[in-house]
Design a protein around this motif. Structure first.
Motif, PDB file in Angstrom:
ATOM      1  N   VAL A 503     -38.151 -33.408 -26.791  1.00  0.00           N
ATOM      2  CA  VAL A 503     -38.254 -32.692 -28.066  1.00  0.00           C
ATOM      3  C   VAL A 503     -39.680 -32.307 -28.433  1.00  0.00           C
ATOM      4  O   VAL A 503     -39.930 -31.206 -28.925  1.00  0.00           O
ATOM      5  N   ALA A 504     -40.656 -33.194 -28.209  1.00  0.00           N
ATOM      6  CA  ALA A 504     -41.990 -33.017 -28.790  1.00  0.00           C
ATOM      7  C   ALA A 504     -42.764 -31.861 -28.164  1.00  0.00           C
ATOM      8  O   ALA A 504     -42.696 -31.617 -26.960  1.00  0.00           O
ATOM      9  N   THR A 505     -43.513 -31.166 -29.008  1.00  0.00           N
ATOM     10  CA  THR A 505     -44.496 -30.174 -28.556  1.00  0.00           C
ATOM     11  C   THR A 505     -45.919 -30.666 -28.793  1.00  0.00           C
ATOM     12  O   THR A 505     -46.865 -30.117 -28.243  1.00  0.00           O
ATOM     13  N   ARG A 506     -46.061 -31.694 -29.637  1.00  0.00           N
ATOM     14  CA  ARG A 506     -47.364 -32.322 -29.899  1.00  0.00           C
ATOM     15  C   ARG A 506     -47.135 -33.820 -30.071  1.00  0.00           C
ATOM     16  O   ARG A 506     -46.094 -34.238 -30.574  1.00  0.00           O
ATOM     17  N   VAL A 507     -48.130 -34.609 -29.662  1.00  0.00           N
ATOM     18  CA  VAL A 507     -48.102 -36.051 -29.867  1.00  0.00           C
ATOM     19  C   VAL A 507     -49.338 -36.434 -30.660  1.00  0.00           C
ATOM     20  O   VAL A 507     -50.457 -36.042 -30.310  1.00  0.00           O
ATOM     21  N   LEU A 508     -49.135 -37.183 -31.752  1.00  0.00           N
ATOM     22  CA  LEU A 508     -50.249 -37.735 -32.521  1.00  0.00           C
ATOM     23  C   LEU A 508     -50.291 -39.233 -32.262  1.00  0.00           C
ATOM     24  O   LEU A 508     -49.339 -39.952 -32.591  1.00  0.00           O
ATOM     25  N   TYR A 509     -51.383 -39.698 -31.654  1.00  0.00           N
ATOM     26  CA  TYR A 509     -51.549 -41.128 -31.396  1.00  0.00           C
ATOM     27  C   TYR A 509     -52.298 -41.725 -32.579  1.00  0.00           C
ATOM     28  O   TYR A 509     -53.454 -41.364 -32.858  1.00  0.00           O
ATOM     29  N   VAL A 510     -51.621 -42.651 -33.278  1.00  0.00           N
ATOM     30  CA  VAL A 510     -52.154 -43.221 -34.517  1.00  0.00           C
ATOM     31  C   VAL A 510     -52.595 -44.653 -34.235  1.00  0.00           C
ATOM     32  O   VAL A 510     -51.802 -45.479 -33.780  1.00  0.00           O
ATOM     33  N   GLU A 511     -53.874 -44.938 -34.523  1.00  0.00           N
ATOM     34  CA  GLU A 511     -54.409 -46.269 -34.253  1.00  0.00           C
ATOM     35  C   GLU A 511     -55.446 -46.622 -35.312  1.00  0.00           C
ATOM     36  O   GLU A 511     -56.510 -46.008 -35.385  1.00  0.00           O
ATOM     37  N   GLN A 512     -55.102 -47.607 -36.173  1.00  0.00           N
ATOM     38  CA  GLN A 512     -56.025 -48.127 -37.183  1.00  0.00           C
ATOM     39  C   GLN A 512     -56.679 -47.013 -38.001  1.00  0.00           C
ATOM     40  O   GLN A 512     -57.893 -46.962 -38.180  1.00  0.00           O
ATOM     41  N   GLY A 513     -55.837 -46.107 -38.502  1.00  0.00           N
ATOM     42  CA  GLY A 513     -56.322 -45.060 -39.393  1.00  0.00           C
ATOM     43  C   GLY A 513     -56.926 -43.857 -38.700  1.00  0.00           C
ATOM     44  O   GLY A 513     -57.317 -42.900 -39.371  1.00  0.00           O
ATOM     45  N   ALA A 514     -57.009 -43.879 -37.371  1.00  0.00           N
ATOM     46  CA  ALA A 514     -57.516 -42.728 -36.618  1.00  0.00           C
ATOM     47  C   ALA A 514     -56.342 -42.008 -35.966  1.00  0.00           C
ATOM     48  O   ALA A 514     -55.405 -42.644 -35.477  1.00  0.00           O
ATOM     49  N   VAL A 515     -56.385 -40.673 -35.986  1.00  0.00           N
ATOM     50  CA  VAL A 515     -55.295 -39.868 -35.434  1.00  0.00           C
ATOM     51  C   VAL A 515     -55.871 -38.928 -34.381  1.00  0.00           C
ATOM     52  O   VAL A 515     -56.781 -38.151 -34.666  1.00  0.00           O
ATOM     53  N   ARG A 516     -55.335 -39.018 -33.155  1.00  0.00           N
ATOM     54  CA  ARG A 516     -55.762 -38.128 -32.082  1.00  0.00           C
ATOM     55  C   ARG A 516     -54.590 -37.277 -31.636  1.00  0.00           C
ATOM     56  O   ARG A 516     -53.474 -37.769 -31.489  1.00  0.00           O
ATOM     57  N   GLU A 517     -54.846 -36.004 -31.403  1.00  0.00           N
ATOM     58  CA  GLU A 517     -53.779 -35.063 -31.064  1.00  0.00           C
ATOM     59  C   GLU A 517     -53.764 -34.767 -29.570  1.00  0.00           C
ATOM     60  O   GLU A 517     -54.807 -34.611 -28.935  1.00  0.00           O
ATOM     61  N   TYR A 518     -52.539 -34.709 -29.018  1.00  0.00           N
ATOM     62  CA  TYR A 518     -52.333 -34.354 -27.613  1.00  0.00           C
ATOM     63  C   TYR A 518     -51.227 -33.305 -27.564  1.00  0.00           C
ATOM     64  O   TYR A 518     -50.149 -33.510 -28.139  1.00  0.00           O
ATOM     65  N   LEU A 519     -51.469 -32.211 -26.895  1.00  0.00           N
ATOM     66  CA  LEU A 519     -50.450 -31.177 -26.768  1.00  0.00           C
ATOM     67  C   LEU A 519     -49.431 -31.575 -25.712  1.00  0.00           C
ATOM     68  O   LEU A 519     -49.766 -32.188 -24.694  1.00  0.00           O
ATOM     69  N   GLY A 520     -48.169 -31.222 -25.959  1.00  0.00           N
ATOM     70  CA  GLY A 520     -47.120 -31.494 -24.990  1.00  0.00           C
ATOM     71  C   GLY A 520     -46.281 -32.695 -25.372  1.00  0.00           C
ATOM     72  O   GLY A 520     -46.259 -33.133 -26.522  1.00  0.00           O
TER      73      GLY A 520
END
Length: 651
Positions: A503-520
């Protein structure tokens, strides 16, 4: 290790198990699967000794230890977490207490030779049972399941239900019984913990039987599938995906055998009706009828077209920018989870939020849903955005006095009961089940009903918090298919990597208040994390606090993009060959069925030459089916071996 023989069980006159027979061997890794209500939890409870079968027996070797993790746990009490774990080693605890007494006596100056001899025996026994490693093993398991060092002395009663489930799982893993029975163990785990659990089970000496809705978890772990089909147990080699392919093939063969048998019955009956009154044919008629009676009829196949789907109403079009967080500060009480967070969600995005529990995923989803107000910054929505939000706490909003169907009628809009029953059927409420009161539904059934209510009218910005929890494999498949086809915008929290991949087109990795974006999707995310871990260098990788880093390192081994390309290159031609052989087997079996039908026609025997020719053709067709089936089995086995080898290289 364990034999289950002709197990039967019924509730309220409805049979659940009807002659289930199978064996479990040491180090088996089995997925227990079956449709909703097939008896998976019942069977686990019988194997665990928590419930007795109505008929049949479970025979196990003497002294067999069984560990059982149910979906609902009753772990409670005020014992510190670490002591709750260590209590499973009763022999060790007794030895530890006796050692402490002996040491205290010696510290007081007692020098009895018998005491010294006994102390030596106790130490030897304690060391042999792994007593000196017990605490370190317990701490390693707790760390793997997400507990911090400060949690070790906290009373069990202070933890939430999900964390107590983890504690109960840790207790079983520390004990290492001969057979471990797990009923939906992944429901309260995040992806980081799930990956650790996969590695732990893969290296464990125990045998496992696992019920799970997580396809990827099963595919990476199990070496066989125990399927409950019509109350009986069918064991298939390979992982869950291999089982689904095998089931389709078996159902096709079952349908062909059933149809051929029905044709034979009809032809025999027609022959009997035609010649029963003729004295010269009476003996032949009776012979054919008796032969048919002695012949064991094949089981009828499952109804065709039972694969359920759910078509979500396609929402109104929103503006290009659906939602935006601009410099957001957010938290609870004195805890600030986010500081200066900015991100945007565009129309058509399918965004997966992943990361360790406690990192801020649910807070971020609630910010997007408008359920948590920012302390600073702003959350804004685009033109014509309508938000729908699903979380487990919404189960409490269901009216216990209504029936399942009445609850779905509460959703605004004009829908017939037939349409509503179709939606409920997709979530495994069929027939009289739609008339059940909400008050008597299980937690899983309530979860399916709450999700069905939202999916009837999902809005154009759909927010889901662990939507697959408490769903079985069939309901998960329905949900995944619906979300794949959904044309609106979606944000979801999940540990289900198959859902993310599909389903996903983007993944947001959430760790201790920081959010990093990964496409796919998840595989793309994992490959990128692996590249980041490589670029960071060995010194960076060895730094502590590396839950996310560990995830990247593991996925470097497992989900490397070059390995996936190599797998496609090697396995592609073999998969094509398997597919072509499957089609050839199907065509050959269809011809064999046609010849069987011709030979069952009494009129054929009026022409002896044509009857003999048809018989020869039938024999040749049967040999062709046999040869093609053997070729298919060889190719499928080779493909399975290749895929296993590639998976092992990935690990």
């Amino acid at each position: 290790m364990l034999d289950a023989v002709e197990l039967s069980k019924a509730y309220g006159g409805t049979p659940i198990l009807a002659g289930a027979t199978f064996q479990l061997q040491g180090r088996d890794r089995l997925a227990l699967v079956g449709p909703n209500g097939a008896g998976k939890t019942t069977l686990l409870r019988i194997l665990a000794g928590r419930e007795s079968p109505d008929g049949g027996a479970v025979r196990s070797r003497r002294g067999l230890e069984v560990g059982y993790l149910p979906q609902e746990i009753d772990a409670s009490g005020n014992a510190p977490l670490i002591e709750y774990l260590e209590d499973v080693a009763e022999d060790l605890r007794r030895l530890q207490a006796e050692l402490a007494q002996a040491e205290a006596r010696m510290a007081d100056g007692e020098a009895d030779p018998r005491l010294l001899e006994r102390y030596g025996e106790l130490r030897g026994r304690f060391e042999h049972l792994g007593g000196y490693q017990l605490r370190s093993r317990a701490e390693r398991i707790l760390a793997g399941l997400g507990f911090g060092a400060a949690d070790h002395r906290r009373p069990l009663s202070e933890f939430s239900g999900g964390w107590r489930m983890r504690a109960a799982l840790a207790r079983i893993l520390l004990r290492e019984p001969d057979l471990v029975l797990l009923d939906e163990p992944t429901n309260h785990l995040d992806i980081v913990t799930l990956e650790w659990l996969e590695e732990f089970i893969a290296e464990s000496p125990c045998a496992y039987v696992i019920v799970s809705h997580d396809v990827r978890f099963l595919d990476r772990l199990v070496t066989g599938v125990l399927a409950l089909e019509a109350g009986r147990a069918v064991r298939v080699k390979g992982n869950y995906t291999a089982y689904t392919a095998d089931r389709v093939l078996r159902e096709e063969h079952q349908r062909a055998a059933w149809e051929a048998h029905q044709k034979k019955v009809a032809a025999t009956q027609a022959f009997a009706d035609r010649f029963r009154a003729k004295a010269t044919k009476a003996r032949q008629v009776q012979s054919r009828l008796k032969h048919l009676e002695r012949e064991e009829a094949p089981l009828p196949p499952p109804p065709a077209g039972t694969g359920l789907t759910l078509a979500l109403p396609q929402p109104e079009r929103s503006g290009r920018r659906v939602a935006a967080l601009e410099g957001v500060d957010a938290g609870y009480g004195e805890t600030l989870v986010y500081r200066g967070l900015s991100l945007a969600v565009e129309r058509g995005d399918k965004v997966a939020l992943i990361g360790a529990n406690g990192g801020g995923k649910s807070t971020l989803l609630k910010l997007l849903a408008g359920l948590v107000a920012p302390r600073g910054g702003a959350v804004t929505y685009g033109h014509n955005v309508r938000v729908s939000y699903f979380a487990q706490h919404q189960l409490e909003q269901l009216d216990p006095g209504r029936t399942v169907l009445e609850e779905l009628r509460q959703v605004p809009g004009e829908r017939t009961d037939l349409e509503l029953r179709g939606i409920l059927g997709a979530f495994l409420f069929s027939g009289d089940a739609v008339e059940k009161k909400v008050a008597v539904l299980s937690g899983g059934e309530k979860s399916r009903l709450a999700l069905a209510k939202l999916l009837v009218d999902p809005g154009n910005f759909f927010l889901l918090d662990e939507p697959t929890n408490h769903l079985d494999l069939q309901a998960c498949e329905v949900l995944k298919g619906a979300l794949e086809r959904f044309e609106g915008t979606l944000c979801f929290i999940t540990h289900d990597r198959d859902l993310i991949n599909r389903v996903a087109t983007r993944v947001l990795y959430v760790e201790q208040g920081a959010v990093r974006e990964y496409l796919g999707n998840f595989d793309d995310f994992a490959a990128q994390r692996a590249r980041e871990a490589d670029a960071a260098g060995p010194g960076r990788r060895d730094e502590p606090g590396g839950e996310a880093e560990r995830l990247g390192r593991r996925d470097q081994r497992r989900l490397d993009a070059e390995r996936r390309a190599e797998e496609r290159r090697q396995a592609g031609p073999l998969r094509k060959q398997v597919g072509e052989l499957e089609a050839a087997v199907g065509a050959a079996e269809e011809r064999l069925g046609g010849l069987d039908g011709a030979l069952a026609d009494p009129a054929l025997y009026a022409d002896p030459t044509r009857a003999a020719t048809t018989a020869r053709e039938r024999a040749e067709a049967a040999r062709r089916v046999e040869l093609l089936t053997a070729e298919w089995e060889a190719a499928a086995t080779a493909l399975d071996a290749l895929e296993r080898a590639l998976a092992a290289e990935g690990r």
